[in-house]
Write a protein that holds these residues in place. Structure first.
Motif, PDB file in Angstrom:
ATOM      1  N   PHE A  21       0.862  -1.180   0.000  1.00  0.00           N
ATOM      2  CA  PHE A  21       0.000   0.000   0.000  1.00  0.00           C
ATOM      3  C   PHE A  21       0.902   1.235   0.000  1.00  0.00           C
ATOM      4  O   PHE A  21       1.152   1.835   1.045  1.00  0.00           O
ATOM      5  N   PRO A  22       1.444   1.612  -1.155  1.00  0.00           N
ATOM      6  CA  PRO A  22       2.383   2.742  -1.204  1.00  0.00           C
ATOM      7  C   PRO A  22       1.689   4.069  -0.907  1.00  0.00           C
ATOM      8  O   PRO A  22       0.478   4.223  -1.070  1.00  0.00           O
ATOM      9  N   ARG A  23       2.501   4.998  -0.450  1.00  0.00           N
ATOM     10  CA  ARG A  23       1.992   6.341  -0.165  1.00  0.00           C
ATOM     11  C   ARG A  23       1.460   6.969  -1.442  1.00  0.00           C
ATOM     12  O   ARG A  23       2.080   6.907  -2.497  1.00  0.00           O
ATOM     13  N   GLY A  24       0.280   7.597  -1.363  1.00  0.00           N
ATOM     14  CA  GLY A  24      -0.372   8.191  -2.516  1.00  0.00           C
ATOM     15  C   GLY A  24      -1.397   7.288  -3.173  1.00  0.00           C
ATOM     16  O   GLY A  24      -2.166   7.717  -4.026  1.00  0.00           O
ATOM     17  N   MET A  25      -1.431   6.024  -2.788  1.00  0.00           N
ATOM     18  CA  MET A  25      -2.398   5.082  -3.349  1.00  0.00           C
ATOM     19  C   MET A  25      -3.799   5.392  -2.822  1.00  0.00           C
ATOM     20  O   MET A  25      -3.981   5.679  -1.653  1.00  0.00           O
ATOM     21  N   VAL A  72      -7.268   4.164  -1.619  1.00  0.00           N
ATOM     22  CA  VAL A  72      -7.805   2.896  -1.107  1.00  0.00           C
ATOM     23  C   VAL A  72      -9.251   3.027  -0.668  1.00  0.00           C
ATOM     24  O   VAL A  72      -9.791   2.129  -0.037  1.00  0.00           O
ATOM     25  N   THR A  73      -9.899   4.136  -0.972  1.00  0.00           N
ATOM     26  CA  THR A  73     -11.304   4.298  -0.613  1.00  0.00           C
ATOM     27  C   THR A  73     -12.058   4.818  -1.817  1.00  0.00           C
ATOM     28  O   THR A  73     -11.472   5.174  -2.838  1.00  0.00           O
ATOM     29  N   GLY A  74     -13.358   4.848  -1.708  1.00  0.00           N
ATOM     30  CA  GLY A  74     -14.182   5.352  -2.795  1.00  0.00           C
ATOM     31  C   GLY A  74     -14.331   4.330  -3.903  1.00  0.00           C
ATOM     32  O   GLY A  74     -14.303   3.118  -3.698  1.00  0.00           O
ATOM     33  N   GLY A  75     -14.445   4.804  -5.152  1.00  0.00           N
ATOM     34  CA  GLY A  75     -14.697   3.915  -6.289  1.00  0.00           C
ATOM     35  C   GLY A  75     -13.561   2.981  -6.599  1.00  0.00           C
ATOM     36  O   GLY A  75     -13.749   1.941  -7.218  1.00  0.00           O
ATOM     37  N   THR A  76     -12.324   3.330  -6.164  1.00  0.00           N
ATOM     38  CA  THR A  76     -11.172   2.467  -6.455  1.00  0.00           C
ATOM     39  C   THR A  76     -10.734   1.675  -5.245  1.00  0.00           C
ATOM     40  O   THR A  76      -9.627   1.171  -5.193  1.00  0.00           O
ATOM     41  N   LYS A  77     -11.607   1.548  -4.233  1.00  0.00           N
ATOM     42  CA  LYS A  77     -11.228   0.888  -2.991  1.00  0.00           C
ATOM     43  C   LYS A  77     -10.733  -0.531  -3.228  1.00  0.00           C
ATOM     44  O   LYS A  77     -11.445  -1.363  -3.777  1.00  0.00           O
ATOM     45  N   ASN A  78      -9.486  -0.761  -2.825  1.00  0.00           N
ATOM     46  CA  ASN A  78      -8.914  -2.114  -2.797  1.00  0.00           C
ATOM     47  C   ASN A  78      -9.037  -2.840  -4.138  1.00  0.00           C
ATOM     48  O   ASN A  78      -9.130  -4.048  -4.193  1.00  0.00           O
ATOM     49  N   ARG A  79      -9.118  -2.088  -5.240  1.00  0.00           N
ATOM     50  CA  ARG A  79      -9.348  -2.734  -6.530  1.00  0.00           C
ATOM     51  C   ARG A  79      -8.193  -3.627  -6.935  1.00  0.00           C
ATOM     52  O   ARG A  79      -8.387  -4.733  -7.422  1.00  0.00           O
ATOM     53  N   SER A  80      -6.962  -3.168  -6.729  1.00  0.00           N
ATOM     54  CA  SER A  80      -5.808  -3.964  -7.142  1.00  0.00           C
ATOM     55  C   SER A  80      -5.420  -5.035  -6.140  1.00  0.00           C
ATOM     56  O   SER A  80      -4.668  -5.936  -6.468  1.00  0.00           O
ATOM     57  N   LEU A  81      -5.893  -4.927  -4.884  1.00  0.00           N
ATOM     58  CA  LEU A  81      -5.491  -5.891  -3.862  1.00  0.00           C
ATOM     59  C   LEU A  81      -6.665  -6.685  -3.311  1.00  0.00           C
ATOM     60  O   LEU A  81      -6.549  -7.334  -2.282  1.00  0.00           O
ATOM     61  N   ALA A  82      -7.817  -6.641  -3.999  1.00  0.00           N
ATOM     62  CA  ALA A  82      -9.017  -7.306  -3.484  1.00  0.00           C
ATOM     63  C   ALA A  82      -8.842  -8.812  -3.385  1.00  0.00           C
ATOM     64  O   ALA A  82      -9.505  -9.462  -2.585  1.00  0.00           O
ATOM     65  N   LYS A  83      -7.964  -9.363  -4.187  1.00  0.00           N
ATOM     66  CA  LYS A  83      -7.765 -10.814  -4.143  1.00  0.00           C
ATOM     67  C   LYS A  83      -7.005 -11.248  -2.900  1.00  0.00           C
ATOM     68  O   LYS A  83      -7.100 -12.410  -2.498  1.00  0.00           O
ATOM     69  N   ASP A  84      -6.253 -10.338  -2.298  1.00  0.00           N
ATOM     70  CA  ASP A  84      -5.388 -10.727  -1.188  1.00  0.00           C
ATOM     71  C   ASP A  84      -5.794 -10.118   0.153  1.00  0.00           C
ATOM     72  O   ASP A  84      -5.497 -10.698   1.201  1.00  0.00           O
ATOM     73  N   TYR A  85      -6.446  -8.956   0.160  1.00  0.00           N
ATOM     74  CA  TYR A  85      -6.686  -8.244   1.411  1.00  0.00           C
ATOM     75  C   TYR A  85      -8.143  -7.811   1.548  1.00  0.00           C
ATOM     76  O   TYR A  85      -8.839  -7.559   0.555  1.00  0.00           O
ATOM     77  N   LEU A  86      -8.573  -7.728   2.807  1.00  0.00           N
ATOM     78  CA  LEU A  86      -9.826  -7.091   3.177  1.00  0.00           C
ATOM     79  C   LEU A  86      -9.481  -5.791   3.910  1.00  0.00           C
ATOM     80  O   LEU A  86      -8.547  -5.754   4.700  1.00  0.00           O
ATOM     81  N   THR A  87     -10.214  -4.718   3.624  1.00  0.00           N
ATOM     82  CA  THR A  87      -9.921  -3.426   4.243  1.00  0.00           C
ATOM     83  C   THR A  87     -11.153  -2.912   4.983  1.00  0.00           C
ATOM     84  O   THR A  87     -12.282  -3.115   4.552  1.00  0.00           O
ATOM     85  N   TYR A  88     -10.873  -2.247   6.132  1.00  0.00           N
ATOM     86  CA  TYR A  88     -11.921  -1.617   6.929  1.00  0.00           C
ATOM     87  C   TYR A  88     -11.461  -0.198   7.232  1.00  0.00           C
ATOM     88  O   TYR A  88     -10.263   0.053   7.402  1.00  0.00           O
ATOM     89  N   GLU A  89     -12.398   0.727   7.308  1.00  0.00           N
ATOM     90  CA  GLU A  89     -12.030   2.125   7.518  1.00  0.00           C
ATOM     91  C   GLU A  89     -12.940   2.768   8.564  1.00  0.00           C
ATOM     92  O   GLU A  89     -14.082   2.340   8.759  1.00  0.00           O
ATOM     93  N   GLU A  90     -12.410   3.792   9.232  1.00  0.00           N
ATOM     94  CA  GLU A  90     -13.181   4.576  10.194  1.00  0.00           C
ATOM     95  C   GLU A  90     -12.725   6.018  10.073  1.00  0.00           C
ATOM     96  O   GLU A  90     -11.522   6.315  10.176  1.00  0.00           O
ATOM     97  N   SER A  91     -13.687   6.916   9.858  1.00  0.00           N
ATOM     98  CA  SER A  91     -13.373   8.327   9.626  1.00  0.00           C
ATOM     99  C   SER A  91     -13.424   9.098  10.930  1.00  0.00           C
ATOM    100  O   SER A  91     -14.210   8.795  11.840  1.00  0.00           O
ATOM    101  N   SER A  92     -12.573  10.118  10.998  1.00  0.00           N
ATOM    102  CA  SER A  92     -12.570  11.010  12.152  1.00  0.00           C
ATOM    103  C   SER A  92     -13.500  12.196  11.889  1.00  0.00           C
ATOM    104  O   SER A  92     -14.065  12.324  10.790  1.00  0.00           O
ATOM    105  N   ASN A  93     -13.635  13.072  12.873  1.00  0.00           N
ATOM    106  CA  ASN A  93     -14.463  14.262  12.682  1.00  0.00           C
ATOM    107  C   ASN A  93     -13.889  15.191  11.623  1.00  0.00           C
ATOM    108  O   ASN A  93     -14.616  15.965  11.011  1.00  0.00           O
TER     109      ASN A  93
END
Length: 579
Positions: free
Chosen positions: A239-243, A245-266
């Motif tokens: 997961f290089p800096r600048g990649m 990983v959310t929105g329409g392109t979320k985990n598109r290239s790594l979906a086969k290997d990883y599951l991602t979860y997110e939590e937003s701050s205020n």
């Protein structure tokens, strides 16, 4: 005593399955059916339970990370307020910039004391100083500052008014060497517009927050700005800096290997946790292995029961099979079989009668085979006539050679080669032999029509040993000769390998060419009248041979038009002989 005759109907050979394997199949299916039903229900239930457990653990960890980061950023904000212009230290900084040398010394001591006090009351803070952006000057630093310090190179987490929060990065304290969070806040001084206060968290503060997970280090933490771009990653190779990983392109290239979860701050920045699917499914995988183990034990038990059932009828069937295989050994003494199982006793008696009848039939077959052998000899004798023709032509050739008739010698020699090849055994021939026969045929035709025509043959040496249908090139060249080839004419024969699967044969001439109707007549083997009467038979043979021998895997095409020459192209499946 009355003999029991078997009922007429389907023979034993009509059955394609073994009784042994039928027993196995029935018992295995009867065992696996309830096992599959129970296993499916259990799998769905256990999968949901374990999945929810793993997901709850990841989200709990992510929530703790997000809260800790929020608290840390709040402390940075509070400390920066004390050092800004509105605070006491900010007021002293304004006076320091406009004071004389003596006052500067006094104000400098007061500012440093205030900074030390702020650092002492906030032990989570680390490096802090004032930064003058225009001349890149650093003042009142509590620790050493890297010479290449540049806020523009730091990963921006989010901005709010004149405050910039930076995501985790290496400390600008050269002796620290740990990951920190930092803040840059503009100091509103009346005389200067380039003054900022910069504060970092204490050493290893950010590392302690991020790296405390309950998955043994397999949980990868990311921090993303409000646009979803990664500003910090524990695994920069994945997961290089600048990649994004959310929105329409979320985990598109790594979906086969990883599951991602997110939590937003205020402030809309996000803490993200990524976990490999293999680790996420580890408990599910262990349960699947346990289930497979018990299923295998059940299957083994079923096979054992089937073997016990099979053993009841195994010996009678083995003896019967042995008797059947021994029928071919005539003259041997066959033991009389008996069985306590009534059905097998009847089969043994019936088989003894059948064996006697088979012996009689074999004797009749031997008599008929002797007659068949005589017919084969007569058939062989009928094939001697072509040898007579070849021998006669050889005799003529040697007489011509003895009389110095070189032209006749060459003509008869080529004729003998063509006849020997064309009258030989059917089936396939080597491409080299087919080309050699074609050369002899072309030389004969040049003598017959009394003019030389150019025939070019191109074939890669590696293809010469490939098998092709016999008598396939000569009809194609013959067609070119009989369709308007004059003294300036040429014929080009090319053989090439196509895509490693087919052999492409192409015969091209510069003759008169022909129209669609003439092509249809030639392929149908019908005469076109006049000087071309009866000349389509060979071409029709090639067309029918390709059509019926190779079907859709082969092709035969003619490209021609009146006055434009003719090209005939064959595409045959490539068949290499196994060494």
């Amino acid at each position: 005593m009355m003999k029991v005759r078997p009922r007429s109907g389907r023979s034993a050979g009509a059955y394609t399955y073994s009784l042994k394997y039928r027993f196995l199949l029935i018992l295995v299916v009867s065992t696996l059916t309830p096992l599959a039903i129970i296993g499916s229900i259990s799998y769905v239930s256990m999968y949901d339970i374990l999945r929810n457990k793993a997901e709850a653990g990841v989200r709990s960890n992510l929530h703790q990370v997000r809260l800790s980061l929020d608290d840390t950023l709040a402390h940075l904000n509070h400390a920066s307020q004390q050092l800004a212009f509105d605070g006491r230290v900010g007021k002293n900084l304004e006076n320091y910039l406009s004071a004389d040398l003596y006052e500067k010394k006094q104000l400098s001591d007061e500012i440093r004391n205030e900074i030390s006090l702020i650092h002492f009351t906030n032990p989570t803070l680390g490096l802090m100083f004032y930064y003058f952006a225009d001349d890149r000057q650093v003042l009142f630093e509590n620790y050493g500052v890297s010479e290449d310090f540049d806020p523009g190179k730091l990963p921006v987490l989010f901005k709010y008014n004149q405050i910039t929060y930076y995501g985790p990065h290496m400390s600008n304290n050269p002796i620290d060497g740990h990951i920190v969070l930092s803040i840059s806040r503009k100091v509103d001084l009346p005389d200067r517009d380039d003054v900022y206060v910069y504060i970092e968290t204490n050493f290893k503060m950010a590392e302690t927050i991020i790296q405390g997970d309950q998955f043994g280090g397999d949980l990868i933490h990311l921090i993303a700005d409000p646009d979803g771009k990664v500003v910090y990653s524990e695994a920069p190779d994945r997961f290089p800096r600048g990649m994004v990983v959310t929105g329409g392109t979320k985990n598109r290239s790594l979906a086969k290997d990883y599951l991602t979860y997110e939590e937003s701050s205020n402030q809309e920045w996000m803490a993200i946790a990524a976990i490999s699917k293999s680790k996420y499914r580890s408990e599910i995988t262990r349960w699947e292995l346990q289930f497979a183990f018990f299923a295998a034990l059940t299957l083994v038990a079923s096979c054992l029961i089937a073997w016990l059932v099979w053993r009841t009828v195994y010996r009678p069937l083995t003896l019967l099979g042995k008797d059947i295989r021994s029928v071919k050994h005539r003259g041997e003494a066959f033991p009389e079989r008996r069985s306590r199982i009534r059905e097998f006793a009847v089969i043994y008696r019936e088989f003894a009668d059948m064996r006697e009848r088979i012996g009689e039939l074999i004797a009749d077959v031997e008599v008929k085979e002797k007659g068949k052998a005589r017919l084969e000899v007569e058939k062989l004798m009928s094939q001697i006539n072509p040898h007579f023709v070849h021998n006669t032509l050889d005799t003529i050739r040697w007489v011509a050679r003895g009389n110095g008739q070189k032209e006749i010698d060459r003509l008869v020699s080529n004729l003998n080669k063509v006849l020997h090849y064309n009258l030989g055994k059917g089936g396939e021939a080597r491409l080299a032999a087919e080309i050699e026969a074609l050369r002899s045929y072309v030389e004969l035709q040049s003598v017959r029509y009394n003019f030389q025509f150019d025939v070019r043959i191109e074939a890669h040496p590696a293809l010469l040993e490939l098998p092709i249908p016999r008598f396939i090139l000569q009809p194609l060249v013959e067609n070119a000769l009989f369709h308007g080839l004059d003294e300036d004419g040429w014929i080009e024969v090319s053989v090439a390998e196509e895509s490693g699967t087919h052999l492409r044969i192409r015969v091209t001439d510069n003759g008169e060419g022909m129209g669609p109707e003439e092509i249809e007549r030639l392929l149908g083997g019908r005469s076109s009248g006049g000087k071309k009467a009866g000349l389509g038979i060979g071409l029709g043979y090639v067309y029918q041979m390709v059509k019926y021998q190779f079907g859709t895997d082969g092709s035969f095409q003619i490209h021609s038009e009146p006055g434009g020459g003719t090209t005939i192209e064959l595409r045959l499946p490539l068949a290499r002989e196994e060494g």
